[in-house]
Design a protein around this motif. Structure first.
Motif, short mmCIF file in Angstrom:
data_model
loop_
_atom_site.label_atom_id
_atom_site.label_comp_id
_atom_site.label_asym_id
_atom_site.label_seq_id
_atom_site.Cartn_x
_atom_site.Cartn_y
_atom_site.Cartn_z
N ALA A 105 0.86 -1.19 0.00
CA ALA A 105 0.00 0.00 0.00
C ALA A 105 0.89 1.23 0.00
O ALA A 105 1.65 1.45 0.94
CB ALA A 105 -0.91 0.00 1.22
N THR A 106 0.80 2.03 -1.04
CA THR A 106 1.65 3.21 -1.16
C THR A 106 0.86 4.51 -1.17
O THR A 106 1.44 5.59 -1.35
CB THR A 106 2.49 3.13 -2.45
OG1 THR A 106 1.60 3.11 -3.57
CG2 THR A 106 3.35 1.88 -2.46
N MET A 107 -0.44 4.42 -1.01
CA MET A 107 -1.29 5.61 -1.04
C MET A 107 -1.68 6.01 0.36
O MET A 107 -1.96 5.17 1.22
CB MET A 107 -2.54 5.34 -1.88
CG MET A 107 -2.24 4.88 -3.28
SD MET A 107 -1.32 6.09 -4.23
CE MET A 107 -2.59 7.32 -4.45
N ARG A 108 -1.76 7.28 0.59
CA ARG A 108 -2.06 7.81 1.91
C ARG A 108 -3.38 7.27 2.45
O ARG A 108 -3.47 6.90 3.63
CB ARG A 108 -2.11 9.33 1.83
CG ARG A 108 -2.41 10.05 3.12
CD ARG A 108 -2.34 11.55 2.91
NE ARG A 108 -2.64 12.28 4.13
CZ ARG A 108 -2.58 13.60 4.25
NH1 ARG A 108 -2.22 14.35 3.20
NH2 ARG A 108 -2.88 14.19 5.38
N HIS A 109 -4.41 7.19 1.62
CA HIS A 109 -5.73 6.79 2.10
C HIS A 109 -5.80 5.31 2.46
O HIS A 109 -6.79 4.87 3.05
CB HIS A 109 -6.80 7.10 1.03
CG HIS A 109 -6.73 6.21 -0.16
ND1 HIS A 109 -6.00 6.53 -1.29
CD2 HIS A 109 -7.29 5.00 -0.42
CE1 HIS A 109 -6.12 5.57 -2.18
NE2 HIS A 109 -6.90 4.63 -1.69
N GLU A 110 -4.77 4.55 2.15
CA GLU A 110 -4.77 3.12 2.47
C GLU A 110 -4.32 2.83 3.89
O GLU A 110 -4.34 1.68 4.32
CB GLU A 110 -3.86 2.38 1.48
CG GLU A 110 -4.37 2.43 0.03
CD GLU A 110 -3.44 1.73 -0.93
OE1 GLU A 110 -2.29 2.21 -1.11
OE2 GLU A 110 -3.86 0.71 -1.51
N TYR A 111 -3.91 3.86 4.61
CA TYR A 111 -3.44 3.69 5.97
C TYR A 111 -4.48 4.23 6.95
O TYR A 111 -5.15 5.23 6.68
CB TYR A 111 -2.10 4.38 6.16
CG TYR A 111 -0.98 3.61 5.49
CD1 TYR A 111 -0.79 3.71 4.11
CD2 TYR A 111 -0.16 2.76 6.21
CE1 TYR A 111 0.19 2.97 3.48
CE2 TYR A 111 0.83 2.02 5.59
CZ TYR A 111 1.01 2.13 4.22
OH TYR A 111 1.98 1.40 3.59
N ASP A 112 -4.57 3.54 8.09
CA ASP A 112 -5.66 3.80 9.03
C ASP A 112 -5.27 4.71 10.19
O ASP A 112 -6.13 5.41 10.73
CB ASP A 112 -6.15 2.46 9.59
CG ASP A 112 -6.58 1.52 8.48
OD1 ASP A 112 -5.88 0.51 8.24
OD2 ASP A 112 -7.62 1.80 7.85
N TYR A 113 -4.01 4.69 10.58
CA TYR A 113 -3.58 5.47 11.74
C TYR A 113 -2.26 6.18 11.39
O TYR A 113 -1.41 5.61 10.69
CB TYR A 113 -3.36 4.56 12.96
CG TYR A 113 -4.58 3.76 13.32
CD1 TYR A 113 -4.70 2.43 12.95
CD2 TYR A 113 -5.63 4.36 14.02
CE1 TYR A 113 -5.83 1.70 13.27
CE2 TYR A 113 -6.75 3.63 14.34
CZ TYR A 113 -6.86 2.31 13.96
OH TYR A 113 -7.98 1.60 14.28
N TRP A 114 -2.12 7.37 11.95
CA TRP A 114 -0.96 8.22 11.62
C TRP A 114 -0.36 8.82 12.88
O TRP A 114 -1.07 9.12 13.84
CB TRP A 114 -1.38 9.36 10.70
CG TRP A 114 -1.75 8.90 9.34
CD1 TRP A 114 -2.96 8.42 8.93
CD2 TRP A 114 -0.91 8.85 8.19
NE1 TRP A 114 -2.92 8.08 7.61
CE2 TRP A 114 -1.67 8.33 7.13
CE3 TRP A 114 0.42 9.20 7.95
CZ2 TRP A 114 -1.15 8.15 5.85
CZ3 TRP A 114 0.94 9.03 6.67
CH2 TRP A 114 0.16 8.50 5.64
N GLY A 115 0.96 9.01 12.84
CA GLY A 115 1.62 9.78 13.88
C GLY A 115 1.59 11.26 13.55
O GLY A 115 1.03 11.68 12.53
N GLN A 116 2.21 12.06 14.41
CA GLN A 116 2.16 13.51 14.25
C GLN A 116 3.28 14.05 13.37
O GLN A 116 3.24 15.21 12.96
CB GLN A 116 2.22 14.20 15.63
CG GLN A 116 3.63 14.38 16.21
CD GLN A 116 4.30 13.09 16.61
OE1 GLN A 116 3.67 12.04 16.72
NE2 GLN A 116 5.62 13.16 16.85
N GLY A 117 4.28 13.23 13.10
CA GLY A 117 5.37 13.62 12.21
C GLY A 117 6.60 14.12 12.94
O GLY A 117 6.52 14.61 14.07
N THR A 118 7.73 14.00 12.28
CA THR A 118 8.99 14.51 12.79
C THR A 118 9.75 15.17 11.64
O THR A 118 9.80 14.64 10.53
CB THR A 118 9.83 13.40 13.46
OG1 THR A 118 11.00 13.97 14.05
CG2 THR A 118 10.25 12.32 12.47
#
Length: 124
Positions: A105-118
């Motif tokens: 899965a390489t598309m953003r919408h295919e992921y369910d949970y995200w961190g805040q970023g670094t």
């Protein structure tokens, strides 16, 4: 539900290295495929790398292949992104993400949970 927290970003000179970490809580990472994405100012968030639930399989964007390595320690509930030979164009906010479904899965919408970023900044 899983919570993700990235760390390890910073300022580095071109040619240098950084290791990003993504620590999970709430659920074990063995239940998820994990990905790293990045977003540079004014650009769309783009796929960087992913690793399977077991950690046995990995997949990379062409732009980072041979320079970045994704790994997973299920016992520590942590995913890593080792970044070597960094270039100024690698400058971005880096996000880790968890995916319930299997497969590449390489598309953003295919992921369910995200961190805040670094933030990663590579100077020339």
């Amino acid at each position: 539900q899983v919570q993700l927290v990235e760390s390890g970003g910073g300022l580095v000179q071109a040619g240098g290295s950084l290791r990003l970490s993504c620590a999970a809580s709430g659920r074990t990472l063995s239940s998820y495929g994990m990905g790293w994405f990045r977003q540079a100012p004014g650009k769309e968030r783009e796929f960087v790398a992913l690793i399977s639930r077991s950690g046995a399989s990995a997949y990379y964007a062409d732009s980072v292949k041979g320079r970045f390595t994704i790994s997973k320690d299920n016992s520590k509930n942590t995913v890593y992104l080792q970044m070597n030979s960094l270039k100024p164009e690698d400058t971005a906010v880096y996000y880790c993400a968890a995916r319930v479904n299997r497969g590449i899965a390489t598309m953003r919408h295919e992921y369910d949970y995200w961190g805040q970023g670094t933030q990663v900044t590579v100077s020339s």
